[in-house]
Scaffold this motif. Structure first.
Motif, PDB file in Angstrom:
ATOM      1  N   UNK A 124       1.045  -1.029  -0.192  1.00 37.62           N
ATOM      2  CA  UNK A 124       0.257  -0.103  -0.266  1.00 37.62           C
ATOM      3  C   UNK A 124       0.574   0.937  -0.364  1.00 37.62           C
ATOM      4  N   UNK A 135       2.113   1.672  -2.978  1.00 32.38           N
ATOM      5  CA  UNK A 135       1.426   2.235  -4.287  1.00 32.38           C
ATOM      6  C   UNK A 135       1.087   3.811  -3.867  1.00 32.38           C
ATOM      7  N   UNK A 136       1.453   3.875  -3.662  1.00 28.32           N
ATOM      8  CA  UNK A 136       1.448   5.660  -3.370  1.00 28.32           C
ATOM      9  C   UNK A 136       2.653   6.319  -2.656  1.00 28.32           C
ATOM     10  N   UNK A 167       5.234   8.120  -4.532  1.00 29.63           N
ATOM     11  CA  UNK A 167       5.241   8.975  -4.798  1.00 29.63           C
ATOM     12  C   UNK A 167       4.677  10.143  -3.519  1.00 29.63           C
ATOM     13  N   UNK A 170      -5.964   5.496   5.558  1.00 28.67           N
ATOM     14  CA  UNK A 170      -4.689   5.411   4.336  1.00 28.67           C
ATOM     15  C   UNK A 170      -5.278   4.926   3.268  1.00 28.67           C
ATOM     16  N   UNK A 171      -6.214   4.121   3.264  1.00 25.03           N
ATOM     17  CA  UNK A 171      -6.855   3.456   1.676  1.00 25.03           C
ATOM     18  C   UNK A 171      -7.343   4.327   1.340  1.00 25.03           C
ATOM     19  N   UNK A 218      -6.159   7.776   0.242  1.00 22.78           N
ATOM     20  CA  UNK A 218      -4.845   7.634  -0.985  1.00 22.78           C
ATOM     21  C   UNK A 218      -5.308   7.304  -2.040  1.00 22.78           C
ATOM     22  N   UNK A 219      -6.918   6.552  -1.987  1.00 26.43           N
ATOM     23  CA  UNK A 219      -7.651   6.642  -3.174  1.00 26.43           C
ATOM     24  C   UNK A 219      -8.107   8.044  -3.533  1.00 26.43           C
ATOM     25  N   UNK A 228      -5.937  10.547  -5.371  1.00 25.83           N
ATOM     26  CA  UNK A 228      -6.132  10.188  -6.883  1.00 25.83           C
ATOM     27  C   UNK A 228      -7.526  11.170  -7.709  1.00 25.83           C
ATOM     28  N   UNK A 246      -8.777  -1.458  -7.941  1.00 25.98           N
ATOM     29  CA  UNK A 246      -7.116  -0.832  -8.345  1.00 25.98           C
ATOM     30  C   UNK A 246      -5.540  -1.678  -6.517  1.00 25.98           C
ATOM     31  N   UNK A 247      -6.092  -1.682  -5.969  1.00 26.26           N
ATOM     32  CA  UNK A 247      -5.730  -2.341  -4.886  1.00 26.26           C
ATOM     33  C   UNK A 247      -6.304  -3.579  -4.865  1.00 26.26           C
ATOM     34  N   UNK A 258      -2.614  12.101   5.312  1.00 27.31           N
ATOM     35  CA  UNK A 258      -2.654  10.849   4.227  1.00 27.31           C
ATOM     36  C   UNK A 258      -0.497  10.529   4.597  1.00 27.31           C
ATOM     37  N   UNK A 259      -0.132  11.483   4.414  1.00 33.73           N
ATOM     38  CA  UNK A 259       1.604  11.867   4.362  1.00 33.73           C
ATOM     39  C   UNK A 259       1.962  10.920   5.610  1.00 33.73           C
ATOM     40  N   UNK A 309       4.738   9.505 -13.438  1.00 39.33           N
ATOM     41  CA  UNK A 309       5.985   9.759 -12.436  1.00 39.33           C
ATOM     42  C   UNK A 309       5.472   8.437 -11.187  1.00 39.33           C
ATOM     43  N   UNK A 310       4.136   7.377 -11.728  1.00 42.70           N
ATOM     44  CA  UNK A 310       3.546   7.088 -10.353  1.00 42.70           C
ATOM     45  C   UNK A 310       3.586   5.844 -10.973  1.00 42.70           C
ATOM     46  N   UNK A 369       3.738   1.694  -9.321  1.00 44.59           N
ATOM     47  CA  UNK A 369       2.665   0.356  -9.647  1.00 44.59           C
ATOM     48  C   UNK A 369       3.825  -0.488 -10.048  1.00 44.59           C
TER      49      UNK A 369
END
Lengths: 179, 179
Positions: free
Chosen positions: A99, A102-103, A105, B9-10, B13-14, B17, B32-33, B80-81, B145-146, B150
DNA sequence: CCCTCCTTATATCTGGCAGATATTTCTAAT
DNA sequence: ATTAGAAATATCTGCCAGATATAAGGAGGG
């Protein structure tokens, strides 16, 4: 389908090897099944009570005052066989490392590389553990009819650890150009 | 240490995007995850409410009456960070297949072989999925850049599936003489 | 002999979490 | 227009981990 208590399976399985107290049960599950299973006290105690009410285990005088040793009954052995025969319930995987990658960046590439290196170190230690466990078990359980079955579980751990190590190499390469 | 909600977190994170409804959020996490994460409605709704109260997400007019689209805020991105930076919490593994193999003598060697063959078939399908996913993502996210991040998660799935297939071969060999 | 620390042992509580389910609204096909 | 299905919101039950409280026995040192 009503969700079955998976704890019953592990508890009855452990008791099928030898009678134990609830405490020893948890130790045994952690030490013997620890590579692919875990149980907490919060589950073990109520599960033992339920199994006792259903007649699948019997409570005996424990090794000290107020202590109980649990013994599996004939109906318990039958119940264990039933539980083992049920379809495997797969618990959804939650991989905190993937997880974060995936994030990645958002987290930063340096942090990601650290996490991967940490994972590799863990996997290498784990691989060494499995190699040693294999040697130990091969000697201690030599001739036991359970040996091949136990070996398959150790083999699974080894393959999984090896795959993790191989993956970390590829992952580091993939992140080579990443910012 | 207070257990943190991994769901936050998830979800954040979602939402990082793109803004989504709770329903789309679950779809996105699954699609996706899905290879390494899962969330249920039972967790997503209360988590979104909590995140809204903390100011980490904002509720906007949804695509229909009574529907809400959630947008991550600046404080949400910061949060999130933080969450991604926290140490990884490893959930104890529970492998129903290995538990059954460990007590394989009780279950019977034929049943065990069936379970292993089933696992191999599953892993082969899963491996094919990963290969296709890799090709798809390489095209669709080309230049993003991801992409390297991924790719590490897809690589992990591939290695894991390959290891599982290799293990099944060894496991079947180990059980060759078993009764 | 007593104090202390560790291990063994039993038990409960909180909160994370999955899966099932109920309900409503929108859309597309018949 | 009717109906089937998808989109969407929400709640409830029960499994489960981890933390915590408590106490008894054993080992060791002073």
């Amino acid at each position: 389908m009503a969700r079955r208590s998976q704890t019953e399976m592990a508890v009855l399985g452990a008791l099928s090897m030898q009678p134990m107290t609830a405490y020893a049960l948890r130790e045994a599950i952690r030490d013997v099944l620890g590579h692919f299973w875990s149980e907490s006290f919060g589950q073990i105690y109520p599960t033992l009570q339920a199994l006792e009410q259903q007649g699948h285990v019997e409570r005996r005088e424990g090794p000290r005052a107020g202590s109980s040793t649990f013994v599996i009954t004939a109906s318990g052995t039958a119940h264990l066989h039933e539980l083992l025969s049920e379809p495997i319930t797969t618990t959804p995987s939650r991989n905190g490392l993937l997880l974060r990658l995936f994030f990645g960046r958002t987290l930063g590439s340096d942090r990601c590389r650290e996490l991967i290196l940490q994972a590799r170190a863990d996997a290498e230690r784990s691989l060494a553990d499995y190699e040693e466990l294999r040697r130990t078990v091969a000697v201690e359980d030599a001739g036991s009819p359970d040996l091949p079955y136990i070996m398959t579980t150790i083999s699974a751990g080894r393959h999984s650890a090896q795959a993790l190590i191989a993956w970390t190499e590829e992952a580091l390469t993939l992140l080579d150009g990443a910012t």
